[in-house]
Design a protein around this motif. Structure first.
Motif, short mmCIF file in Angstrom:
data_model
loop_
_atom_site.label_atom_id
_atom_site.label_comp_id
_atom_site.label_asym_id
_atom_site.label_seq_id
_atom_site.Cartn_x
_atom_site.Cartn_y
_atom_site.Cartn_z
N TYR A 1 32.96 52.96 35.99
CA TYR A 1 32.93 51.70 36.73
C TYR A 1 31.53 51.07 36.71
O TYR A 1 31.39 49.86 36.53
CB TYR A 1 33.37 51.92 38.18
CG TYR A 1 33.22 50.70 39.05
CD1 TYR A 1 34.14 49.67 38.99
CD2 TYR A 1 32.13 50.56 39.90
CE1 TYR A 1 34.01 48.53 39.78
CE2 TYR A 1 31.98 49.44 40.69
CZ TYR A 1 32.92 48.43 40.62
OH TYR A 1 32.76 47.31 41.39
N LYS B 1 38.01 48.21 36.53
CA LYS B 1 38.79 48.40 37.75
C LYS B 1 39.97 47.43 37.79
O LYS B 1 41.07 47.80 38.22
CB LYS B 1 37.90 48.19 38.98
CG LYS B 1 38.63 48.38 40.30
CD LYS B 1 37.68 48.23 41.49
CE LYS B 1 38.43 48.38 42.80
NZ LYS B 1 37.53 48.27 43.97
N CYS C 1 33.82 50.96 43.68
CA CYS C 1 34.64 51.55 42.63
C CYS C 1 36.05 51.83 43.11
O CYS C 1 37.02 51.54 42.40
CB CYS C 1 33.98 52.84 42.13
SG CYS C 1 34.93 53.72 40.87
#
Length: 493
Positions: A165, A172, A328
C-alpha cells in the motif's frame, strides 16, 4: 400470552451457572494446572482418532445433559488433551503456563469484549497502546504504530499489505489492475507464512525470490542483492524483504544490518519476522542477536512463545507514525467509527486491522509484565538459553548423541544414533537408516506419554530432533530425563 409472560423472568439460571463455574474452576485448577504441570503425570494420554471419538462422545443432541455429566465432559477434554504446560513438553515453540497470564486470559474471556472502539473496550484500548509502545521501545523506536494480530503469520501478511500500500496506494481501490508484477524476497529458511501471505494477498508465490543461506541458515546479503537485480532484470518491481530472527528449525538470525543496507539502497520495505526470536530483545546478554532490528520498517513478534504469555499474543509493530496502518486497512464503517462521537475518536483503533471483531490479546501480557517486571522477563529468556547450553554440552558428552549444529539460539537440533548404527557412518545406507530412528522414538514417547519433542528432515539432512525449552518450571532433572528417555526408547533400534 404464555410467551409474553415467559419474558418476565431471566432465561438463564444465574445461581446454577455460578455453581457450575465454581466446580469447573476446581477441575481446571486440579486437572489442567496442577496435574498438567506435574512431571510425574503423563504429557499426553494417546488414543487413536476412532477410539477418542468414542470416548468423548462428541455428537451434539437435542436435549441438554445434567450438570455432573457436563463436568465429566470437562474432565475428559482435559484428560485427553496434550499438556503443553508439562515440564517435559518440548514439542513446539511455546510451552509452560504462567499463572498471571492465565488469569489475564480468564478475565479476557469473562469480559468478552471486542477491541475495536474505546466505547466498548476503554481499558484495553489504552492498555494495548502501552504494551505496544513498550515492545517498540525494545525494538529501538521512540514512536510508531502497531496492533495485536491473530498470530505471527497474520503479522507477516500485514507487513506485506502495508508495504504494498505504501508503494502503490491505488492498489487499495483498484486492486491488482493498479500494480506491476511485484517481487518479494525472503530466505530459504523463512517461515511458510510468507508463502501463504503472497498467495492470500494475490502477489503470487511465483513472485517470491528465495535468497540463499549459509551453513547456519542465515540469509546471505550478497545473494539478496543478486536476487533483487535478477527480479529487476525480469521486469518485476521489488517491494518487500522479510528477514528472520529465529528460524523455526535451526533458530538462525539473519544479519539485519547488512540486509537493511541492501533495502536502503534499493528503496525496499524491510520487515523482520521476529515472531520466535524477538523476545531475546529483553535480555541484555542476548539482544545482540537482533542488532540492526531498529532499522526495520516493521516487525512481527510473538510474546506467546518464549515469554509464556499463552496463545495467542502476536504483535505487529510499525516504525511509521503517520497513520499508514489506518489508511491501508481502514473502511470507516459508520455503525462503529462514527466521527461525531462525544470522545476523541483517535482511540477507536479497530480500523487499523482487517478484522471487525478482535479479541483482547494485551491483558495477559500486561498482567504478566506487571507481576514479574522487565527483569523477570529477562530472567526467563536467559534461563531458556541456559537450558539449551546445558543440553548441548550433554549431547556432546553422551555416546550416541550428535549435534546437527552448535546452537546459536534455543533450538537444539540433534540425532540419536542407536547402538546398531554406531561406527557405521561409512555405510551406504547409514543416513537412510538413521532417518527412520527419530519417528519411531517419537511414536514410542507419545504412546507412553512420557514426553513430547519435535522432529523433521531439513534439506539434505535426514530426520533429527528439534528440542525447545521455554518453560521456567523445567529443571535439570527434566533435561536429564529427556536425554535418558530418548536413549531408553531408541536403544533397540
Amino acid at each position: 400470552m404464555a410467551e409474553s409472560s415467559s419474558l418476565e423472568h431471566p432465561g438463564l439460571d444465574k445461581a446454577a451457572g455460578e455453581e457450575f463455574l465454581q466446580e469447573a474452576f476446581q477441575i481446571l485448577l486440579e486437572e489442567a494446572v496442577r496435574k498438567g504441570m506435574d512431571a510425574t503425570e503423563k504429557v499426553c494420554d494417546w488414543r487413536e482418532p476412532q477410539e477418542l471419538q468414542e470416548l468423548l462422545d462428541l455428537e451434539l443432541r437435542s436435549h441438554g445433559e445434567p450438570r455432573q455429566r457436563v463436568l465429566e465432559r470437562c474432565r475428559d477434554v482435559i484428560r485427553y488433551s496434550v499438556k503443553t504446560c508439562h515440564p517435559r513438553f518440548f514439542n513446539q515453540l511455546f510451552s509452560g503456563l504462567d499463572h498471571h497470564a492465565l488469569v489475564g486470559r480468564m478475565i479476557t474471556e469473562a469480559l468478552n469484549t471486542s477491541q475495536y472502539t474505546y466505547e466498548i473496550a476503554p481499558v484495553f484500548v489504552l492498555m494495548e497502546e502501552v504494551v505496544l509502545a513498550k515492545l517498540r521501545e525494545l525494538v529501538g523506536w521512540s514512536s510508531g504504530d502497531g496492533i495485536f494480530s491473530p498470530g505471527g503469520s497474520i503479522s507477516n501478511m500485514y507487513a506485506m499489505n502495508v508495504a504494498r500500500y505504501r508503494r502503490f496506494p491505488d492498489s487499495k481501490r483498484k486492486g491488482s489492475w493498479a500494480l506491476p508484477r511485484l517481487a518479494l524476497f525472503t530466505s530459504q529458511e523463512s517461515h511458510y507464512s510468507i508463502q501463504k501471505g503472497a498467495a492470500f494477498l494475490g502477489i503470487g508465490t511465483d513472485n517470491i525470490y528465495l535468497v540463499g543461506v549459509d551453513e547456519r541458515g542465515k540469509m546471505i546479503p550478497e545473494e539478496l542483492e543478486k536476487e533483487i537485480e535478477r527480479a529487476k532484470a525480469e521486469g518485476a518491481v521489488p517491494f518487500f524483504v522479510s528477514a528472520t530472527c529465529g528460524t523455526t528449525v535451526l533458530g538462525a538470525f539473519d544479519p539485519l544490518g547488512s540486509i537493511a543496507d541492501v533495502c536502503q539502497r534499493h528503496g525496499i520495505w524491510f520487515h523482520v519476522d521476529a515472531a520466535w526470536g524477538g523476545s531475546a530483545l529483553l535480555s541484555r546478554k542476548h539482544r545482540h542477536l537482533l542488532t540492526g532490528i531498529e532499522r526495520a520498517d516493521s516487525v512481527a513478534w510473538n510474546p506467546h512463545k518464549m515469554l509464556m504469555v499463552g496463545l495467542q499474543c502476536s504483535a505487529f509493530l510499525l516504525r511509521d507514525s503517520s497513520g499508514l496502518l489506518q489508511r491501508c486497512h481502514g473502511a470507516s464503517a459508520t455503525y462503529l467509527f462514527q466521527p461525531d462521537k462525544f470522545y476523541d475518536v483517535s482511540y477507536d483503533t479497530g480500523d487499523k486491522t482487517v478484522q471487525c471483531g478482535r479479541r483482547v490479546d494485551c491483558l495477559k501480557l500486561w498482567l504478566l509484565w506487571k507481576a514479574v517486571g522487565t527483569e523477570g522477563l529477562e530472567r526467563r529468556v536467559d534461563r531458556a538459553f541456559s537450558f539449551t547450553r546445558y543440553l548441548a554440552e550433554e549431547v556432546k558428552r553422551r555416546e550416541g548423541f550428535q549435534l546437527v549444529l552448535e546452537p546459536e539460539f534455543i533450538n537444539l537440533c540433534f540425532w540419536f544414533v542407536p547402538p546398531s548404527l554406531r561406527g557405521k557412518e561409512g555405510s551406504a545406507d547409514y543416513w537412510s537408516r538413521l532417518g527412520k530412528v527419530t519417528p519411531v522414538i517419537k511414536e514410542r514417547m507419545m504412546k507412553t506419554g512420557s514426553m513430547m519433542v519435535s522432529y523433521q528432515p531439513h534439506g539434505a539432512k535426514v530426520n533429527f530432533f528439534r528440542q525447545i525449552v521455554t518453560n521456567p518450571a523445567v529443571t535439570r532433572a527434566d533435561l536429564d530425563f529427556f536425554l535418558d528417555e530418548i536413549e531408553r526408547l531408541g536403544r533397540d533400534l
